[in-house]
Design a protein around this motif. Structure first.
Motif, PDB file in Angstrom:
ATOM      1  N   ALA A  23      10.081   2.115  -5.695  1.00  0.00           N
ATOM      2  CA  ALA A  23      10.131   3.341  -5.090  1.00  0.00           C
ATOM      3  C   ALA A  23       9.103   4.604  -5.527  1.00  0.00           C
ATOM      4  O   ALA A  23       8.614   5.128  -4.751  1.00  0.00           O
ATOM      5  N   TYR A  24       8.811   4.399  -6.761  1.00  0.00           N
ATOM      6  CA  TYR A  24       7.685   5.350  -6.915  1.00  0.00           C
ATOM      7  C   TYR A  24       6.609   5.078  -6.267  1.00  0.00           C
ATOM      8  O   TYR A  24       5.665   6.112  -5.875  1.00  0.00           O
ATOM      9  N   PHE A  25       6.097   3.817  -6.224  1.00  0.00           N
ATOM     10  CA  PHE A  25       4.787   3.499  -5.336  1.00  0.00           C
ATOM     11  C   PHE A  25       4.967   3.991  -3.982  1.00  0.00           C
ATOM     12  O   PHE A  25       4.018   4.388  -3.322  1.00  0.00           O
ATOM     13  N   GLN A  26       6.171   3.647  -3.356  1.00  0.00           N
ATOM     14  CA  GLN A  26       6.224   3.692  -1.845  1.00  0.00           C
ATOM     15  C   GLN A  26       6.456   5.284  -1.756  1.00  0.00           C
ATOM     16  O   GLN A  26       6.027   5.775  -0.473  1.00  0.00           O
ATOM     17  N   HIS A  27       6.959   6.128  -2.515  1.00  0.00           N
ATOM     18  CA  HIS A  27       7.147   7.635  -2.311  1.00  0.00           C
ATOM     19  C   HIS A  27       6.498   8.572  -2.941  1.00  0.00           C
ATOM     20  O   HIS A  27       5.623   9.295  -2.388  1.00  0.00           O
ATOM     21  N   SER A  28       6.039   8.357  -4.145  1.00  0.00           N
ATOM     22  CA  SER A  28       5.368   9.410  -5.001  1.00  0.00           C
ATOM     23  C   SER A  28       3.777   9.157  -5.329  1.00  0.00           C
ATOM     24  O   SER A  28       3.050  10.006  -5.376  1.00  0.00           O
ATOM     25  N   LEU A  29       3.604   7.691  -5.060  1.00  0.00           N
ATOM     26  CA  LEU A  29       2.317   7.640  -5.529  1.00  0.00           C
ATOM     27  C   LEU A  29       1.367   6.851  -4.259  1.00  0.00           C
ATOM     28  O   LEU A  29       0.204   6.713  -4.276  1.00  0.00           O
ATOM     29  N   SER A  30       2.108   6.736  -3.152  1.00  0.00           N
ATOM     30  CA  SER A  30       1.348   6.115  -1.940  1.00  0.00           C
ATOM     31  C   SER A  30       0.403   6.889  -1.333  1.00  0.00           C
ATOM     32  O   SER A  30      -0.432   6.236  -0.707  1.00  0.00           O
ATOM     33  N   PHE A  31       0.232   8.166  -1.475  1.00  0.00           N
ATOM     34  CA  PHE A  31      -1.156   8.676  -0.997  1.00  0.00           C
ATOM     35  C   PHE A  31      -2.327   8.555  -1.598  1.00  0.00           C
ATOM     36  O   PHE A  31      -3.279   9.030  -1.295  1.00  0.00           O
ATOM     37  N   PHE A  32      -2.367   7.986  -3.022  1.00  0.00           N
ATOM     38  CA  PHE A  32      -3.529   7.655  -3.645  1.00  0.00           C
ATOM     39  C   PHE A  32      -3.559   6.152  -4.073  1.00  0.00           C
ATOM     40  O   PHE A  32      -4.607   5.764  -4.696  1.00  0.00           O
ATOM     41  N   TRP A  33      -2.183   5.614  -4.239  1.00  0.00           N
ATOM     42  CA  TRP A  33      -2.449   4.274  -4.526  1.00  0.00           C
ATOM     43  C   TRP A  33      -1.235   3.353  -3.672  1.00  0.00           C
ATOM     44  O   TRP A  33      -0.152   3.929  -3.886  1.00  0.00           O
ATOM     45  N   LYS A  34      -1.745   2.443  -3.190  1.00  0.00           N
ATOM     46  CA  LYS A  34      -0.715   1.632  -2.305  1.00  0.00           C
ATOM     47  C   LYS A  34      -0.438   0.137  -2.961  1.00  0.00           C
ATOM     48  O   LYS A  34      -1.284  -0.373  -3.667  1.00  0.00           O
ATOM     49  N   ALA A  35       0.978  -0.086  -3.077  1.00  0.00           N
ATOM     50  CA  ALA A  35       1.297  -1.471  -3.764  1.00  0.00           C
ATOM     51  C   ALA A  35       2.450  -1.878  -2.866  1.00  0.00           C
ATOM     52  O   ALA A  35       3.373  -1.231  -2.584  1.00  0.00           O
ATOM     53  N   GLN A  36       2.325  -3.491  -2.686  1.00  0.00           N
ATOM     54  CA  GLN A  36       3.337  -3.973  -2.042  1.00  0.00           C
ATOM     55  C   GLN A  36       4.276  -4.453  -2.976  1.00  0.00           C
ATOM     56  O   GLN A  36       3.971  -4.689  -4.146  1.00  0.00           O
ATOM     57  N   THR A  37       5.714  -4.447  -2.627  1.00  0.00           N
ATOM     58  CA  THR A  37       6.773  -4.875  -3.539  1.00  0.00           C
ATOM     59  C   THR A  37       6.460  -6.188  -4.043  1.00  0.00           C
ATOM     60  O   THR A  37       6.750  -6.460  -5.297  1.00  0.00           O
TER      61      THR A  37
END
Length: 177
Positions: A23-37
């Motif tokens: 959830a952190y990666f999808q919502h808070s960090l996605s604009f500078f770091w993308k990660a798949q589940t």
């Protein structure tokens, strides 16, 4: 940043499930770091194997059981070494690589790709703006607030620049320059 260090950093906030970290990666960090589940869960397994994180199964009777991860002392040490290392890793942007090679494709396809890029950036900007609103609700004395706000501001500024750049390139392509 490697995904390893991103996950370790999130675990420094406290015990979390893979779902929480995703959830952190999808919502808070996605604009500078993308990660798949799937990448996140693979990384959590690696962190456990390396002794950088531990997990425990929390039994729940009304919901599925939860696997809760915690950072270890070794994980803390490795994260702090990474955080204090001034060597910043390079940036990888697939879209920029495709633009670099766009002389090999039809100009109209390049323009459509740029227009699609602009739309996706605008959608991501909307997410960052909602993150900004969330950051505003964090107490001003929270030590993390100013850094979260700074990364959010970076996201907005970089998205605006990307849109301006793409619009300029579209104009150049349409003008035949």
């Amino acid at each position: 940043m490697s995904l390893k260090h991103g996950v370790l950093g999130l675990l420094k906030f406290g015990p979390q499930t893979g779902y929480d970290i995703n959830a952190y990666f999808q919502h808070s960090l996605s604009f500078f770091w993308k990660a798949q589940t799937s990448q996140i869960y693979r990384e959590l397994n690696k962190l456990e194997a390396e002794g950088l994180a531990t997990s425990e199964m929390v039994v729940q009777y009304d919901k599925p059981n939860r696997k809760v991860y915690r950072i270890t002392d070794a994980g803390n040490k490795q994260f702090e070494e990474w955080l204090n290392d001034d060597n910043n890793e390079g940036i990888r942007e697939t879209f920029m690589l495709k633009i670099f090679f766009s002389g090999f494709r039809d100009k109209a396809k390049s323009i459509r790709a740029l227009e699609s890029y602009i739309e996706s950036i605008k959608a991501e900007m909307d997410e960052v703006e909602s993150i900004n609103k969330e950051v505003d609700t964090i107490p001003k004395n929270n030590v993390h607030r100013k850094f979260w706000a700074a990364t959010s501001q970076y996201g907005l500024m970089s998205y605006k620049t990307k849109i301006e750049w793409a619009e300029s390139l579209i104009e150049t392509l349409k003008a035949g320059r």
